[in-house]
Design an enzyme around this catalytic site. Structure first.
Site, PDB file in Angstrom:
ATOM      1  N   ILE A 139       0.819  -1.204   0.000  1.00  0.00           N
ATOM      2  CA  ILE A 139       0.000   0.000   0.000  1.00  0.00           C
ATOM      3  C   ILE A 139       0.861   1.265   0.000  1.00  0.00           C
ATOM      4  CG2 ILE A 139      -0.189   0.100   2.525  1.00  0.00           C
ATOM      5  CD1 ILE A 139      -3.162   0.867   2.102  1.00  0.00           C
TER       6      ILE A 139
ATOM      7  N   ILE B 299       2.299  -1.983   5.789  1.00  0.00           N
ATOM      8  CA  ILE B 299       2.936  -1.694   4.504  1.00  0.00           C
ATOM      9  C   ILE B 299       2.506  -2.683   3.418  1.00  0.00           C
ATOM     10  CG2 ILE B 299       4.945  -0.727   5.677  1.00  0.00           C
ATOM     11  CD1 ILE B 299       6.509  -3.200   4.598  1.00  0.00           C
ATOM     12  N   GLU B 300       1.606  -3.603   3.738  1.00  0.00           N
ATOM     13  CA  GLU B 300       1.120  -4.538   2.727  1.00  0.00           C
ATOM     14  C   GLU B 300      -0.294  -4.171   2.296  1.00  0.00           C
ATOM     15  OE1 GLU B 300       2.384  -8.704   3.037  1.00  0.00           O
ATOM     16  OE2 GLU B 300       3.458  -8.132   4.850  1.00  0.00           O
ATOM     17  N   MET B 301      -1.319  -4.561   3.064  1.00  0.00           N
ATOM     18  CA  MET B 301      -2.692  -4.218   2.697  1.00  0.00           C
ATOM     19  C   MET B 301      -3.296  -3.154   3.619  1.00  0.00           C
ATOM     20  SD  MET B 301      -3.765  -8.103   1.581  1.00  0.00           S
ATOM     21  CE  MET B 301      -5.392  -7.770   0.928  1.00  0.00           C
TER      22      MET B 301
END
Length: 395
Positions: free
Chosen positions: A106, A148-150
């Site tokens: 993201i 920092i991913e979804m």
């Protein structure tokens, strides 16, 4: 009616009911955008007994649950910006990876770890490079909540978004008999991931008796793999467990910086770090501590899970940090004995292999790719071969 006919009729009715439920779920949530349909178990080399033992009793496979999981796998509303989804880092066409050195999530944030494939992940004894998740169900939750991913803030926020969509509310009622909850989202995702099995490679056919299934070079490579290459020490293979991994964690001289011991000391001094394991693994300077983040045992500093070797020519680049661009780079790293450091696994020693030996080893590794990736495998092998000979890649 004879008893055996009654049993058969009951079984048929049950099968039809399951099929109807699966079709109902599929029509409710529409067809998945992913090209990754569940894979057939009728593959040469498929370990049927191991597969049966690997399905958890509390999350049995059903067609309807798998269909729901496949839809969730590409559902962008599982992310905070409605743009990220599981397939973003685990793309079917790329061997369920993103073929990036480390993944991007993201707001274009870059992590510290290379995205591992989900192909055959159901057979892993633990998940992630550092084994911080014991099951696929547990693993499925982490990227959704990772900032920092979804980027979702909490399980409640995830559930609220999914529950707001009538088609998902109906699907969860059909599959689980209850309203949407975070644990069932993970169960559906894990069920779908367990359908992504990958065998039937040229090597599997060779071991089944087709002696011309792999080249003479690959056959020499298989002997080196089991002999002077010492690969079989960690990348174990048996007919009952043909996975090319021991499921353990080793420092192989990739994570070998001089600051490792200092970072480990800092971890012990900071008690708060233990509550942020997922963030530490993906978005901090502590990431290269590997398994140590989970166990806090000095012997695990810089140790990472032994990866499965199947489909390597569609899951590049290699190692936990994506630092090796080609299989020749990987083989050369081990031939040198890795990078020396105080935590290096004792099994990692210089091998004294010739260039011809290295070529044969790569030829063998290239036979571990499944037929669905046949064309991509040939192209990538040629690209990596050119790079290994100092010829610039056209990609």
């Amino acid at each position: 009616m004879p008893e055996n006919h009654s049993i058969a009729r009951i079984a048929l009715c049950a099968s039809l009911a399951i099929l109807a439920t699966a079709c109902g779920v599929a029509s409710t949530i529409r067809a998945s955008r992913s090209g990754a349909s569940p894979k057939s178990e009728h593959q040469v080399g498929f370990p049927a007994d191991l597969y049966a033992r690997s399905i958890p009793a509390d999350n049995p496979q059903t067609p309807a649950k798998i269909a729901l999981g496949q839809a969730l796998f590409v559902e962008q509303r599982l992310s905070a910006d409605n743009l990220q989804h599981c397939e973003g880092c685990h793309n079917y066409a790329l061997g369920f990876t993103d073929q990036k050195r480390t993944s991007v999530g993201i707001d274009s944030q870059t992590g510290r770890r290379n995205a591992p494939t989900i192909l055959n992940a159901m057979f892993n004894t633990s998940q992630f490079w550092d084994g911080r998740a014991a099951t696929l169900e547990e693993q499925a939750k982490s990227p959704i909540l990772n900032p920092i991913e979804m980027g979702m803030k909490s399980p409640d926020e995830v559930v609220a978004k999914i529950k707001a969509m009538p088609r998902y509310r109906e699907a969860f009622e059909r599959v689980f008999g209850r309203e949407v909850n975070f644990d069932d989202i993970a169960r559906a995702l894990a069920s779908y991931e367990r359908t992504q099995i990958s065998f039937d490679s040229p090597f599997d056919h060779y071991m089944a008796g087709e002696r011309t299934a792999i080249s003479a070079s690959a056959q020499r490579g298989w002997k080196i793999f089991n002999g002077n290459g010492r690969c079989i020490t960690c990348h174990s293979w048996t007919r009952e467990r043909p996975l090319f991994t021991d499921g353990r964690f080793h420092n192989v001289g990739v994570s070998a910086g001089a600051a490792l011991a200092h970072k480990a000391t800092a971890m012990r001094a900071d008690s708060d770090d233990s509550t942020q394991l997922d963030r530490l693994a993906t978005d901090s300077g502590m990431s290269d501590l590997g398994r140590y983040l989970v166990t806090r045992k000095p012997a695990d500093i810089g140790a990472f899970r032994t990866p499965d070797l199947r489909n390597l020519l569609v899951t590049q680049p290699y190692f936990h940090d994506g630092s090796a661009a080609t299989l020749w780079d990987v083989v050369a790293h081990f031939n040198r004995g890795g990078v020396r450091n105080p935590y290096l696994d004792p099994a990692i020693v210089p091998l004294d292999l010739s260039k011809a030996d290295e070529d044969d080893l790569v030829a063998f590794l290239a036979t571990l790719n499944s037929p669905e990736y046949g064309d991509a495998t040939k192209l990538e092998y040629e690209r990596q071969f050119r790079l290994s000979r100092g010829v610039a890649s056209e990609r």
